[in-house]
Design a protein around this motif. Sequence first.
Motif, mmCIF file in Angstrom:
data_model
loop_
_atom_site.group_PDB
_atom_site.id
_atom_site.type_symbol
_atom_site.label_atom_id
_atom_site.label_comp_id
_atom_site.label_asym_id
_atom_site.label_seq_id
_atom_site.Cartn_x
_atom_site.Cartn_y
_atom_site.Cartn_z
ATOM 1 N N VAL A 483 0.824 -1.021 0.169
ATOM 2 C CA VAL A 483 0.171 -0.046 0.152
ATOM 3 C C VAL A 483 0.839 1.401 -0.024
ATOM 4 C CG1 VAL A 483 -2.027 -1.238 1.088
ATOM 5 C CG2 VAL A 483 -0.245 -0.135 2.642
ATOM 6 N N VAL A 487 0.868 3.750 -3.082
ATOM 7 C CA VAL A 487 0.295 5.346 -3.181
ATOM 8 C C VAL A 487 1.538 6.298 -3.433
ATOM 9 C CG1 VAL A 487 -0.405 6.970 -1.235
ATOM 10 C CG2 VAL A 487 -1.260 4.861 -1.061
ATOM 11 N N GLN A 659 -7.035 2.860 -4.059
ATOM 12 C CA GLN A 659 -8.067 2.925 -2.914
ATOM 13 C C GLN A 659 -8.354 1.366 -2.712
ATOM 14 O OE1 GLN A 659 -11.554 3.888 -2.667
ATOM 15 N NE2 GLN A 659 -11.673 4.577 -0.714
ATOM 16 N N ALA A 662 -5.699 -0.882 -1.613
ATOM 17 C CA ALA A 662 -5.302 -0.816 -0.177
ATOM 18 C C ALA A 662 -6.497 -1.361 0.906
ATOM 19 C CB ALA A 662 -5.384 0.956 0.342
ATOM 20 N N VAL A 671 -6.108 6.126 2.236
ATOM 21 C CA VAL A 671 -4.998 6.686 1.232
ATOM 22 C C VAL A 671 -5.041 8.370 1.278
ATOM 23 C CG1 VAL A 671 -4.984 4.630 -0.436
ATOM 24 C CG2 VAL A 671 -6.630 6.657 -0.410
#
Length: 737
Positions: A483, A487, A659, A662, A671
């Motif tokens: 994640v 990001v 997203q 995640a 996020v």
Amino acid sequence: MNMATLTNTRQRWLLLWLLLASPTAVVARGPAFTNKNKIIALSAGAIETINNNDEIHTHDTEIGRMRTSFVRHILSDRLHYVKNGRRMKDFKAWLRSRGGEVAVLSTHGVEVDLQLAAVPSQQNNNNIEEQQLPPVPAVEEYHYNEDLVRAAVIKNNDPFAVNKLDLDLPVNNLPSLYEGEPIHLMDELSPSLLQLSWRTIQLSFKFAPVLSTTWLAVLSTKFRKTWYKWVAASLGTTSAAFIKWGQWAATRNDMFPDLLCQELELLQSSAPEHSWSFSEKMMESSLGLPADSLMDVFDSFDEKPLASGSIAQVHKAELDGKPVAVKIRHPRVAQLIDMDFRIMTAFATICDWIPALSWLHIRESVEQFSHTMAAQAHLQVEAHHLEILNHNFRKWPTVKFPHPIYASSAVIIETFEPGIIVSDMMDAYSDLANQYGNKNKNNQNNDQRVTVVEEDGQVVEQDTTGRPSASDLIPVDTAKFIVCTGVGLYLKMLLVDNLMHADLHPGNIMLAAIAKGQCPDTDHDMDLLVVKDTESKALAQERAETKLRICLVDAGMVAQLTDQEATNFIGLLASLGQGDGRLAAKFALKFSTETDLTAEEKESFTEDMIEVFAERCRGYFTGADVGHILRGVLGLIRKHKVRIDANYATLVVNVLCIQSLALQVCPAYNVLDAAKPLLQSYFDTFFEPDGEEKPRAKAVAKFNRIMPIKYLEKSRNDNAFFRRIKQARQAQMKLEQ
């Protein structure tokens, strides 16, 4: 694919008749090249005119052996050239000589003139005497020759020129020995009028239920939901062009009703696999090899593909003792995409004539997407994207893209990047979760427990019932890497590069586990990444010493952003963090260069945006769901007929993809909260509090200075968050014992 207007008057009258006779009639957009006796190749390696030749050259003849040896040497040397980092160094030096900027040949929604790469040999080789390659040594004399590869790859032509894409074989005095029509070029011939007519008839039958009941869907809201299902089903039975467009349309809540988008989300590409015999012929055609000589070039070549998509399939091969990945385009894909988008453009033109639908500009959206799909069908464009993306992430050791070593319109040979697709890894953990749930089904201690994690005052509740979820089983360090890196790379593309991989779904993200002292291997990656109760202590120790790396594949679609596009979208994301609906509306209204909304309509849009934010978005660290908010924003855009350009839609889709990733890997990770250091500092640097822009030159210089500090701040926040997650999980394990 180039779509110049047809000039034949007779064809124009017949096309007009077809347009009146069928709602899915063809569009008069003409051939890329139509001479069937001679075909000018689109790449430097096939730059000579290909003619039918009565003399047959096999791999057993002297000239056949020379051609095969030449191809093997060039590919082997170029593989070394890429592997030892020289290609990237030369790219960097070349980029510096151009002032640090490079144009992307293909960008999402922009027409590509692929004939830039097709230049007659007499124009491309004015100084052929100076560019002549060194003699190719015989097979038994072969050794790695730095001079050979430098002459072949660099001195012959500018290797990075956008209009040459010099990843094909260099021009030399050994012509192509492929017998018969070159299938990698025949696929790119413009379809005939007869082919277009027959395709139109086929599609008319496939879409007959939808077309014949359109009037009922307009009148009956009850029937409309069924009609949407029929639309999705009809698209799913057609071709790559329609399926891809349907999948793209599923993300355009700003254009299409939510119920239709939900149905289109279920569209799955059929991912056909073509035969090995076709793959072999396509390789021989692209490389100009005589029949049955492919294995004289490669040490080995797996007949069964590793993966297959709607455009091409990927095989694993071995070249000069090193694994490579070979991507081969499916039969007739380029021509089918050409035909189908001509027909779709005609249908979209009819929609634009309808006053109630004219504001959608459906024809424009279809044309934008057709340019993207046409570029995807020409694989040398993807190779060009990969080189630029590799350069942009050259300082990120944890992020990679495959390195192309050869590319034509129908074939890419690239470095083999081991790893497992993230979606496959999540499926494996879901299976484990189901196994654990079944094993503990009758356990009396399956009462629901709640783990509380404090995150800057926010209370995050995690449901830990007896049946664990996949995210409960993923090691915290692995979840953190996926994640945080996901990001981070998205923010880098947006904030720094202005170049976005336009297809960031989990199926295009590979995760590799690089164990200490071992070569990466896909099968071993699964053992290292998916933790099981029955694993050995040795494997557990090896996992502790493992480093993770993300590799992004399938770079056929990219979006090159202008400074204004990047600034406007970052402004929208920052307004989400501030919970400011009025500010968000201000940025959303800038998402199209063409808008005809009145001042009253803009104010109505703003008021509705404020209401959506009051309901869904209160800012950072309030549990804001970015996906839920953005879908609400897109719904307002559709309601108020606000247009947004293609690149903004791509940016929204990629946010939703990140997203979603995640949420699968670590549901507690937000996020928007994670991106706060970078988004907030960008907003403060580039904008006044009311959203008015500050002088750009000074803002850019200031942000470049503070950005590394903000990345470190984000990293510290991520470390603290996942440290608390790990502590909470350890505490939970003690309670269960």
